[in-house]
Motif scaffolding. Structure first.
Motif, PDB file in Angstrom:
ATOM      1  N   SER A 460     -22.985 -10.117  51.135  1.00  0.00           N
ATOM      2  CA  SER A 460     -23.045 -11.306  51.985  1.00  0.00           C
ATOM      3  C   SER A 460     -24.427 -11.944  52.018  1.00  0.00           C
ATOM      4  CB  SER A 460     -22.586 -10.955  53.406  1.00  0.00           C
ATOM      5  OG  SER A 460     -23.365  -9.903  53.932  1.00  0.00           O
ATOM      6  N   THR A 461     -25.471 -11.108  52.100  1.00  0.00           N
ATOM      7  CA  THR A 461     -26.838 -11.645  52.150  1.00  0.00           C
ATOM      8  C   THR A 461     -27.200 -12.345  50.843  1.00  0.00           C
ATOM      9  OG1 THR A 461     -27.511  -9.898  53.670  1.00  0.00           O
ATOM     10  CG2 THR A 461     -29.262 -11.068  52.505  1.00  0.00           C
ATOM     11  N   SER A 462     -26.903 -11.683  49.717  1.00  0.00           N
ATOM     12  CA  SER A 462     -27.234 -12.263  48.415  1.00  0.00           C
ATOM     13  C   SER A 462     -26.442 -13.538  48.158  1.00  0.00           C
ATOM     14  CB  SER A 462     -26.960 -11.241  47.307  1.00  0.00           C
ATOM     15  OG  SER A 462     -27.707 -10.063  47.516  1.00  0.00           O
ATOM     16  N   ALA A 463     -25.188 -13.553  48.592  1.00  0.00           N
ATOM     17  CA  ALA A 463     -24.352 -14.736  48.377  1.00  0.00           C
ATOM     18  C   ALA A 463     -24.934 -15.959  49.084  1.00  0.00           C
ATOM     19  CB  ALA A 463     -22.932 -14.470  48.871  1.00  0.00           C
ATOM     20  N   LYS A 464     -25.517 -15.748  50.247  1.00  0.00           N
ATOM     21  CA  LYS A 464     -26.148 -16.858  50.974  1.00  0.00           C
ATOM     22  C   LYS A 464     -27.329 -17.421  50.186  1.00  0.00           C
ATOM     23  CE  LYS A 464     -24.810 -15.141  55.533  1.00  0.00           C
ATOM     24  NZ  LYS A 464     -25.282 -14.438  56.753  1.00  0.00           N
ATOM     25  N   VAL A 465     -28.087 -16.546  49.530  1.00  0.00           N
ATOM     26  CA  VAL A 465     -29.216 -17.004  48.719  1.00  0.00           C
ATOM     27  C   VAL A 465     -28.717 -17.845  47.546  1.00  0.00           C
ATOM     28  CG1 VAL A 465     -31.198 -16.272  47.329  1.00  0.00           C
ATOM     29  CG2 VAL A 465     -30.577 -14.980  49.383  1.00  0.00           C
ATOM     30  N   TYR A 466     -27.661 -17.364  46.872  1.00  0.00           N
ATOM     31  CA  TYR A 466     -27.103 -18.132  45.752  1.00  0.00           C
ATOM     32  C   TYR A 466     -26.547 -19.468  46.238  1.00  0.00           C
ATOM     33  CZ  TYR A 466     -27.510 -14.627  42.083  1.00  0.00           C
ATOM     34  OH  TYR A 466     -28.001 -13.765  41.137  1.00  0.00           O
ATOM     35  N   GLN A 467     -25.899 -19.448  47.395  1.00  0.00           N
ATOM     36  CA  GLN A 467     -25.335 -20.683  47.934  1.00  0.00           C
ATOM     37  C   GLN A 467     -26.425 -21.728  48.162  1.00  0.00           C
ATOM     38  OE1 GLN A 467     -23.531 -20.216  51.765  1.00  0.00           O
ATOM     39  NE2 GLN A 467     -22.242 -22.017  51.561  1.00  0.00           N
ATOM     40  N   GLU A 468     -27.550 -21.314  48.715  1.00  0.00           N
ATOM     41  CA  GLU A 468     -28.666 -22.243  48.937  1.00  0.00           C
ATOM     42  C   GLU A 468     -29.247 -22.731  47.620  1.00  0.00           C
ATOM     43  OE1 GLU A 468     -29.672 -23.650  51.788  1.00  0.00           O
ATOM     44  OE2 GLU A 468     -27.888 -22.664  52.593  1.00  0.00           O
ATOM     45  N   LEU A 469     -29.334 -21.811  46.651  1.00  0.00           N
ATOM     46  CA  LEU A 469     -29.833 -22.191  45.329  1.00  0.00           C
ATOM     47  C   LEU A 469     -28.932 -23.255  44.705  1.00  0.00           C
ATOM     48  CD1 LEU A 469     -31.868 -21.501  42.979  1.00  0.00           C
ATOM     49  CD2 LEU A 469     -30.142 -19.892  42.169  1.00  0.00           C
ATOM     50  N   TYR A 470     -27.630 -23.049  44.781  1.00  0.00           N
ATOM     51  CA  TYR A 470     -26.679 -24.024  44.247  1.00  0.00           C
ATOM     52  C   TYR A 470     -26.818 -25.371  44.948  1.00  0.00           C
ATOM     53  CZ  TYR A 470     -24.107 -19.953  42.281  1.00  0.00           C
ATOM     54  OH  TYR A 470     -23.731 -18.823  41.602  1.00  0.00           O
ATOM     55  N   LYS A 471     -26.920 -25.337  46.278  1.00  0.00           N
ATOM     56  CA  LYS A 471     -27.021 -26.582  47.042  1.00  0.00           C
ATOM     57  C   LYS A 471     -28.262 -27.368  46.653  1.00  0.00           C
ATOM     58  CE  LYS A 471     -24.472 -25.354  51.252  1.00  0.00           C
ATOM     59  NZ  LYS A 471     -24.585 -25.040  52.696  1.00  0.00           N
ATOM     60  N   ASP A 472     -29.386 -26.658  46.492  1.00  0.00           N
ATOM     61  CA  ASP A 472     -30.633 -27.319  46.101  1.00  0.00           C
ATOM     62  C   ASP A 472     -30.495 -27.979  44.739  1.00  0.00           C
ATOM     63  OD1 ASP A 472     -31.787 -26.551  48.461  1.00  0.00           O
ATOM     64  OD2 ASP A 472     -32.901 -24.855  47.614  1.00  0.00           O
ATOM     65  N   LEU A 473     -29.802 -27.303  43.821  1.00  0.00           N
ATOM     66  CA  LEU A 473     -29.613 -27.871  42.482  1.00  0.00           C
ATOM     67  C   LEU A 473     -28.726 -29.110  42.526  1.00  0.00           C
ATOM     68  CD1 LEU A 473     -29.145 -24.839  40.045  1.00  0.00           C
ATOM     69  CD2 LEU A 473     -30.845 -26.647  39.874  1.00  0.00           C
ATOM     70  N   ILE A 474     -27.659 -29.018  43.291  1.00  0.00           N
ATOM     71  CA  ILE A 474     -26.705 -30.139  43.342  1.00  0.00           C
ATOM     72  C   ILE A 474     -27.329 -31.376  43.970  1.00  0.00           C
ATOM     73  CG2 ILE A 474     -24.540 -30.915  44.413  1.00  0.00           C
ATOM     74  CD1 ILE A 474     -23.537 -28.025  44.085  1.00  0.00           C
ATOM     75  N   THR A 475     -28.137 -31.176  45.013  1.00  0.00           N
ATOM     76  CA  THR A 475     -28.766 -32.325  45.683  1.00  0.00           C
ATOM     77  C   THR A 475     -29.933 -32.880  44.899  1.00  0.00           C
ATOM     78  OG1 THR A 475     -30.093 -30.794  47.010  1.00  0.00           O
ATOM     79  CG2 THR A 475     -28.026 -31.582  47.971  1.00  0.00           C
ATOM     80  N   GLY A 476     -30.506 -32.068  44.002  1.00  0.00           N
ATOM     81  CA  GLY A 476     -31.597 -32.558  43.162  1.00  0.00           C
ATOM     82  C   GLY A 476     -31.056 -33.458  42.079  1.00  0.00           C
ATOM     83  N   SER A 477     -31.815 -34.448  41.719  1.00  0.00           N
ATOM     84  CA  SER A 477     -31.327 -35.441  40.761  1.00  0.00           C
ATOM     85  C   SER A 477     -31.610 -35.070  39.306  1.00  0.00           C
ATOM     86  CB  SER A 477     -31.950 -36.806  41.068  1.00  0.00           C
ATOM     87  OG  SER A 477     -33.378 -36.711  41.006  1.00  0.00           O
ATOM     88  N   GLU A 478     -32.628 -34.284  39.061  1.00  0.00           N
ATOM     89  CA  GLU A 478     -33.041 -34.018  37.694  1.00  0.00           C
ATOM     90  C   GLU A 478     -32.463 -32.708  37.163  1.00  0.00           C
ATOM     91  OE1 GLU A 478     -37.242 -34.138  37.274  1.00  0.00           O
ATOM     92  OE2 GLU A 478     -37.436 -36.191  37.987  1.00  0.00           O
ATOM     93  N   THR A 479     -32.223 -32.685  35.851  1.00  0.00           N
ATOM     94  CA  THR A 479     -31.868 -31.451  35.169  1.00  0.00           C
ATOM     95  C   THR A 479     -33.004 -31.063  34.254  1.00  0.00           C
ATOM     96  OG1 THR A 479     -30.795 -32.705  33.396  1.00  0.00           O
ATOM     97  CG2 THR A 479     -29.393 -31.937  35.201  1.00  0.00           C
ATOM     98  N   HIS A 480     -33.073 -29.761  33.954  1.00  0.00           N
ATOM     99  CA  HIS A 480     -34.143 -29.277  33.089  1.00  0.00           C
ATOM    100  C   HIS A 480     -33.916 -29.742  31.661  1.00  0.00           C
ATOM    101  CE1 HIS A 480     -37.218 -26.676  31.482  1.00  0.00           C
ATOM    102  NE2 HIS A 480     -36.366 -26.173  30.628  1.00  0.00           N
TER     103      HIS A 480
END
Length: 482
Positions: A460-480
């Motif tokens: 559960s703890t790790s999943a929350k970290v991944y969820q935040e990571l995903y959200k940050d990527l989706i809201t960011g406009s640029e891709t690598h």
């Protein structure tokens, strides 16, 4: 949020190591958080028949593997609320093993291309395409170079998880055109070239939007030459996009209060059943049923797992009076040595070459101590499982072992195990002796057992970290840009 895991193995369908555990347990936690999470993997012949019979065909199409035109079927299975897609091709996957074939480069070049083509067939274009280890390492690169002009794909963000940097998928340079159908302009040190070869792991490192490792300490370690496996330079360059996320375990799967494999159930507040499991294990394998500490290893028998250290001081370990039980397979030199030691110490040692999941559970539950002296350890699940069953870990301070086991301090009674820093056999022996000294104090030892059982290493703890990571990527406009 739509997420697609691309992975080469996944429990409960097929497993060779911890990668399968992550792929089989993390999605459930992400789903609980609201993600539309799906998993895609090969349809190996080794998958149990009960799962194959439950699959339903979704699509059939052709995948281009260089100049080859290969069949691809997509089979769908819903299991415990998660949708799984299986890539069906008997030429590549109807075999007696998952890895180690002469054509692994071709097999996984096909798998990488098939994953991307499958998105069009099943009409599932994820927000996050999360790829795991080298077997899926070319997917982010292909997405950026071959598919990103398609409007259905250009929003997709990629995450790549390094489960073990030692295995990278290195193949001859001809792989680039002959199997991947890519231009040789990518054969340069900044992109795919790796000491004259092609490297699938490197492809992911230079093209993914974010890179994760399976523990924070391992993330730091692999940026150094000693642990970096010749990729430390790229990892330092991508430091801002690196994140260490500790693996977890499935508490429902590893539950000493409700485990059908065990002789007796137990909890942190009632340890009587743990003693019964110990006696049952001793009885089953002909060890004296006494109060001597029982130390266990459930491991691959390789140098990475510290078997050199065990071999170096095995006789000294036996002189301490411990009983020892080892379950695992691996290098023949260690299998033969340990088998010989079991014959030499019939009243103290049992060595079981092979692997049995139910037996592993009984060993975790019946042992007093769990020895894990790894040379390096990206995360490690065995120490987490051992603690769940009240078996106190003795580990080296590396990778995920350093993040999950804190050295016991007899002064303030803090800590969750016994640790040593240097990869040194006598440091390990001294640490074992420290553990034995605490073991002789029944009340102190039982308090430590209770402490380690009550630690929370669920997903559960790790999943929350991944969820935040995903959200940050989706809201960011640029891709690598690779």
């Amino acid at each position: 949020m739509k997420v697609l895991f691309a992975v080469s193995e996944c429990v409960p369908f097929i497993k060779s190591g911890g990668l399968a555990d992550v792929a089989g347990t993390l999605p459930s936690e992400l789903k609980k958080a609201g993600a539309d999470i799906r998993v895609i993997l090969p349809k190996y012949a080794l998958i149990p028949e009960k799962f194959k019979k439950a699959m339903k065909k979704r699509a059939e199409f052709i995948v281009q593997v260089g100049w080859r035109r290969q069949y691809c079927g997509i089979e769908e299975l819903k299991h415990e609320g998660i949708t799984y897609y299986f890539i069906d091709n008997e030429y590549y996957f109807k075999r007696n093993q998952m890895y180690g074939d002469y054509d692994d480069g071709e097999k996984f070049a096909y798998f990488n291309r098939a994953v991307l083509e499958a998105m069009f067939q099943i009409e599932f274009f994820p927000d996050i395409l999360h790829c795991h280890d080298w077997h899926a390492g070319m997917i982010p690169f292909l997405l950026r170079t071959e598919y990103n002009s398609d409007a259905r794909c250009n929003h997709i963000k990629t995450v790549f998880t390094i489960h073990n940097l030692q295995f990278q998928g290195i193949f001859p340079p001809e792989t680039l055109g002959d199997l991947l159908g890519l231009s040789y302009r990518y054969f340069n040190p900044e992109q795919l070239e790796f000491y004259g070869n092609i490297n699938f792991m490197k492809a992911a490192l230079v093209s993914s939007d974010k890179i994760t490792t399976v523990s924070p300490t391992y993330m730091e370690e692999i940026q150094t030459p000693y642990f970096g496996e010749k990729l430390d330079g790229i990892l330092r360059m991508r430091k801002a996009d690196l994140k260490g996320v500790l693996n977890g375990i499935d508490n429902s799967l590893y539950d000493p209060s409700n485990d059908s494999s065990l002789e007796a159930a137990f909890t942190s507040r009632d340890l009587a059943g743990k003693q019964l499991n110990k006696m049952s294990l001793q009885c089953q394998y002909g060890l004296p049923e006494n109060e001597q500490p029982l130390m266990a290893m459930v491991t691959r028998l390789t140098k990475q797992k510290g078997l050199d250290l065990v071999r170096g001081i095995f006789h000294e370990i036996m002189k301490t009076g411990v009983q020892m039980i080892v379950l695992g397979t691996g290098d023949i030199e260690f299998e033969q040595f340990l088998t010989q030691m079991a014959s030499q110490y019939p009243q103290q040692c049992r060595v079981l070459i092979g692997f049995d999941e139910s037996l592993a559970h009984r060993i975790y539950a019946g042992a007093d101590m769990f020895l894990m002296p790894s040379k390096f350890e990206p995360c490690g699940l065995s120490q987490l499982i051992a603690m769940r069953y009240g078996t106190v870990p003795i580990v080296r301070e590396t990778g995920g072992l350093n993040d999950t086991v804190q050295s016991y301090n007899p002064e303030d009674k803090s800590g969750s195990g016994f640790t040593f820093t240097n990869f040194n056999a006598h440091d390990m022996l001294f640490t074992i002796e420290r553990a034995l000294a605490i073991y002789r104090n029944n009340q102190e030892w039982n308090n430590l057992v209770q402490t380690v059982m009550e630690l929370d290493f669920s997903w559960s703890t790790s999943a929350k970290v991944y969820q935040e990571l995903y959200k940050d990527l989706i809201t960011g406009s640029e891709t690598h840009v690779c």
